[in-house]
Design a protein around this motif. Sequence first.
Motif, PDB file in Angstrom:
ATOM      1  N   ILE A 267       0.843  -1.190   0.000  1.00 14.26           N
ATOM      2  CA  ILE A 267       0.000   0.000   0.000  1.00 14.26           C
ATOM      3  C   ILE A 267       0.886   1.252   0.000  1.00 14.26           C
ATOM      4  CG2 ILE A 267      -0.197   0.186   2.530  1.00 14.26           C
ATOM      5  CD1 ILE A 267      -3.251   0.755   1.988  1.00 14.26           C
ATOM      6  N   SER A 268       0.501   2.240  -0.787  1.00 13.61           N
ATOM      7  CA  SER A 268       1.246   3.494  -0.855  1.00 13.61           C
ATOM      8  C   SER A 268       0.600   4.528   0.068  1.00 13.61           C
ATOM      9  CB  SER A 268       1.287   4.026  -2.282  1.00 13.61           C
ATOM     10  OG  SER A 268       2.062   3.182  -3.110  1.00 13.61           O
ATOM     11  N   MET A 269       1.384   5.508   0.494  1.00 10.94           N
ATOM     12  CA  MET A 269       0.894   6.489   1.460  1.00 10.94           C
ATOM     13  C   MET A 269       1.450   7.874   1.157  1.00 10.94           C
ATOM     14  SD  MET A 269      -0.722   7.128   4.464  1.00 10.94           S
ATOM     15  CE  MET A 269      -0.831   5.646   5.494  1.00 10.94           C
ATOM     16  N   VAL A 270       0.572   8.878   1.212  1.00 12.40           N
ATOM     17  CA  VAL A 270       0.974  10.278   1.223  1.00 12.40           C
ATOM     18  C   VAL A 270       0.232  10.935   2.382  1.00 12.40           C
ATOM     19  CG1 VAL A 270       0.969  12.501   0.022  1.00 12.40           C
ATOM     20  CG2 VAL A 270       1.406  10.406  -1.254  1.00 12.40           C
ATOM     21  N   SER A 271       0.917  11.801   3.117  1.00 13.74           N
ATOM     22  CA  SER A 271       0.325  12.392   4.314  1.00 13.74           C
ATOM     23  C   SER A 271       0.596  13.886   4.380  1.00 13.74           C
ATOM     24  CB  SER A 271       0.904  11.724   5.569  1.00 13.74           C
ATOM     25  OG  SER A 271       0.398  12.307   6.751  1.00 13.74           O
ATOM     26  N   PHE A 272      -0.271  14.605   5.109  1.00 13.46           N
ATOM     27  CA  PHE A 272       0.091  15.927   5.596  1.00 13.46           C
ATOM     28  C   PHE A 272       1.216  15.744   6.608  1.00 13.46           C
ATOM     29  CE2 PHE A 272      -3.483  17.922   3.685  1.00 13.46           C
ATOM     30  CZ  PHE A 272      -3.343  19.302   3.862  1.00 13.46           C
ATOM     31  N   PRO A 283       9.244   2.906   5.603  1.00 17.72           N
ATOM     32  CA  PRO A 283      10.023   3.931   4.913  1.00 17.72           C
ATOM     33  C   PRO A 283       9.526   5.334   5.237  1.00 17.72           C
ATOM     34  CG  PRO A 283       8.404   3.048   3.418  1.00 17.72           C
ATOM     35  CD  PRO A 283       8.284   2.225   4.686  1.00 17.72           C
ATOM     36  N   ALA A 284      10.379   6.326   4.979  1.00 18.86           N
ATOM     37  CA  ALA A 284       9.966   7.716   5.156  1.00 18.86           C
ATOM     38  C   ALA A 284       8.804   8.016   4.209  1.00 18.86           C
ATOM     39  CB  ALA A 284      11.136   8.650   4.876  1.00 18.86           C
ATOM     40  N   VAL A 285       7.837   8.773   4.715  1.00 18.57           N
ATOM     41  CA  VAL A 285       6.581   8.968   3.991  1.00 18.57           C
ATOM     42  C   VAL A 285       6.621  10.256   3.166  1.00 18.57           C
ATOM     43  CG1 VAL A 285       4.086   9.333   4.253  1.00 18.57           C
ATOM     44  CG2 VAL A 285       5.279   7.672   5.700  1.00 18.57           C
ATOM     45  N   THR A 286       6.139  10.152   1.931  1.00 19.37           N
ATOM     46  CA  THR A 286       5.946  11.332   1.086  1.00 19.37           C
ATOM     47  C   THR A 286       4.873  12.214   1.717  1.00 19.37           C
ATOM     48  OG1 THR A 286       6.581  10.205  -0.939  1.00 19.37           O
ATOM     49  CG2 THR A 286       5.121  12.107  -1.171  1.00 19.37           C
ATOM     50  N   THR A 287       5.126  13.525   1.768  1.00 21.06           N
ATOM     51  CA  THR A 287       4.186  14.416   2.434  1.00 21.06           C
ATOM     52  C   THR A 287       3.930  15.679   1.637  1.00 21.06           C
ATOM     53  OG1 THR A 287       5.933  15.594   3.636  1.00 21.06           O
ATOM     54  CG2 THR A 287       4.966  13.679   4.727  1.00 21.06           C
ATOM     55  N   VAL A 288       2.818  16.341   1.990  1.00 22.44           N
ATOM     56  CA  VAL A 288       2.640  17.751   1.662  1.00 22.44           C
ATOM     57  C   VAL A 288       2.872  18.485   2.974  1.00 22.44           C
ATOM     58  CG1 VAL A 288       1.185  17.707  -0.379  1.00 22.44           C
ATOM     59  CG2 VAL A 288       0.137  17.371   1.845  1.00 22.44           C
ATOM     60  N   HIS A 289       3.831  19.392   2.952  1.00 23.06           N
ATOM     61  CA  HIS A 289       4.272  20.010   4.201  1.00 23.06           C
ATOM     62  C   HIS A 289       3.395  21.186   4.585  1.00 23.06           C
ATOM     63  CE1 HIS A 289       6.847  21.057   7.459  1.00 23.06           C
ATOM     64  NE2 HIS A 289       7.116  22.247   6.958  1.00 23.06           N
ATOM     65  N   PHE A 290       2.985  21.182   5.844  1.00 22.23           N
ATOM     66  CA  PHE A 290       2.193  22.256   6.440  1.00 22.23           C
ATOM     67  C   PHE A 290       3.134  23.050   7.346  1.00 22.23           C
ATOM     68  CE2 PHE A 290      -1.496  23.008   9.671  1.00 22.23           C
ATOM     69  CZ  PHE A 290      -1.572  24.328   9.286  1.00 22.23           C
ATOM     70  N   PRO A 291       3.579  24.235   6.928  1.00 21.48           N
ATOM     71  CA  PRO A 291       4.676  24.928   7.613  1.00 21.48           C
ATOM     72  C   PRO A 291       4.235  25.692   8.861  1.00 21.48           C
ATOM     73  CG  PRO A 291       3.976  26.215   5.738  1.00 21.48           C
ATOM     74  CD  PRO A 291       3.129  24.963   5.732  1.00 21.48           C
ATOM     75  N   ILE A 292       3.749  24.984   9.871  1.00 21.17           N
ATOM     76  CA  ILE A 292       3.215  25.658  11.052  1.00 21.17           C
ATOM     77  C   ILE A 292       4.276  26.472  11.769  1.00 21.17           C
ATOM     78  CG2 ILE A 292       3.568  23.652  12.552  1.00 21.17           C
ATOM     79  CD1 ILE A 292       0.747  26.333  12.664  1.00 21.17           C
ATOM     80  N   SER A 327       7.465   6.288   0.062  1.00 26.03           N
ATOM     81  CA  SER A 327       6.241   5.582   0.446  1.00 26.03           C
ATOM     82  C   SER A 327       5.240   5.390  -0.689  1.00 26.03           C
ATOM     83  CB  SER A 327       5.549   6.344   1.589  1.00 26.03           C
ATOM     84  OG  SER A 327       5.149   7.629   1.147  1.00 26.03           O
ATOM     85  N   VAL A 328       5.617   5.752  -1.918  1.00 25.20           N
ATOM     86  CA  VAL A 328       4.667   5.634  -3.039  1.00 25.20           C
ATOM     87  C   VAL A 328       5.267   4.726  -4.116  1.00 25.20           C
ATOM     88  CG1 VAL A 328       3.398   6.867  -4.850  1.00 25.20           C
ATOM     89  CG2 VAL A 328       3.667   7.897  -2.580  1.00 25.20           C
ATOM     90  N   ARG A 329       4.515   3.699  -4.472  1.00 27.63           N
ATOM     91  CA  ARG A 329       4.933   2.766  -5.521  1.00 27.63           C
ATOM     92  C   ARG A 329       4.215   3.136  -6.821  1.00 27.63           C
ATOM     93  NH1 ARG A 329       3.136  -2.657  -7.213  1.00 27.63           N
ATOM     94  NH2 ARG A 329       1.449  -2.514  -5.683  1.00 27.63           N
TER      95      ARG A 329
END
Length: 332
Positions: A267-272, A283-292, A327-329
Amino acid sequence: MASIKDVAELAGVSRATVSRVLNETGQIKETTRERVHKAMKKLNYRPNPLARSLATSSSNTVGLVVTSYRGSFFSELMAEVQEAMDQQEKFLLVSRGKRSRESEQLAIQRLKDMRCDGLILHARNLYDEELIELAGEATPFIILDRQVVGLEDRCVAFEHAEAGKLAVNHLIAHGHRKIACLAGPRERLTAQLRFRGYEQALREHHIELDESLVAEADYDRTGGYHAMAEILAKHPDITAVYSCSEEMCVGAFDLFRERSMTVPGDISMVSFDSVSICTMLRPAVTTVHFPIKEMAAQASEALSGLMNHQPLPTLETFKPELRPRESVRTLK
């Protein structure tokens, strides 16, 4: 314990002169100022902050409203604001708005009762009209992670919908079409926006939205675990997941380990991601970064300007950034 009277006697000045030195008011000769400071040091005198605030009409405090004290997101937010206030030699008071409009109202009122010089509001549940009404009062404030029409000059915002769309587009570009969504509570505006990005990406690629592929959780690890289990019980054949928070992503990983599922093999994963949690997963997860962190820094700087009666700079609406990892295949 030394008093202001003791300092005045040792320095050979009046108590009023000591007060003017402490509060940095009036015209004081440099030699007099030095005598007062030497006397304070010798007596180990510490000024009373309450008395000082009464004399200067300033409490020297800044208030911060947050939803919760728990979690990496709020830790990062509070730490950044604390750092900024330390540099300005101001005390930081934090009040918890919890998860309701009434609690946020109470949190703000408590900080106003403490005579805070300014407020930073991470308020998710107050009506826009209430914030607009608050702007008519004397206490300056900056709104963090929210856009309010009419108060744009006080808002440090983030494009949540665009971030969600970016995340799901990345999965689609790698051949995934059956994509689950670990959503936040959809009564919250930010959760609605993150889900909207998911919807938009599917629609633009002519993929029908299936609500059974969506499960809500409270942005936390336990919620992510159970939401992921709920989806897999209905759809064991999903190939990818979009998580609307890093804490929920960790919960999903907990479930994957229990079931001997691999990322991205099964299973592939993308996270905030607002901090570094997703880089610590394997593995390290692909993300969209939320620059708090950067947003909190800008909010602190803008509030400082407001408190000092300076013109407000143009506040930024922060853009999402995709951070590809392992994290994405790619599906054939």
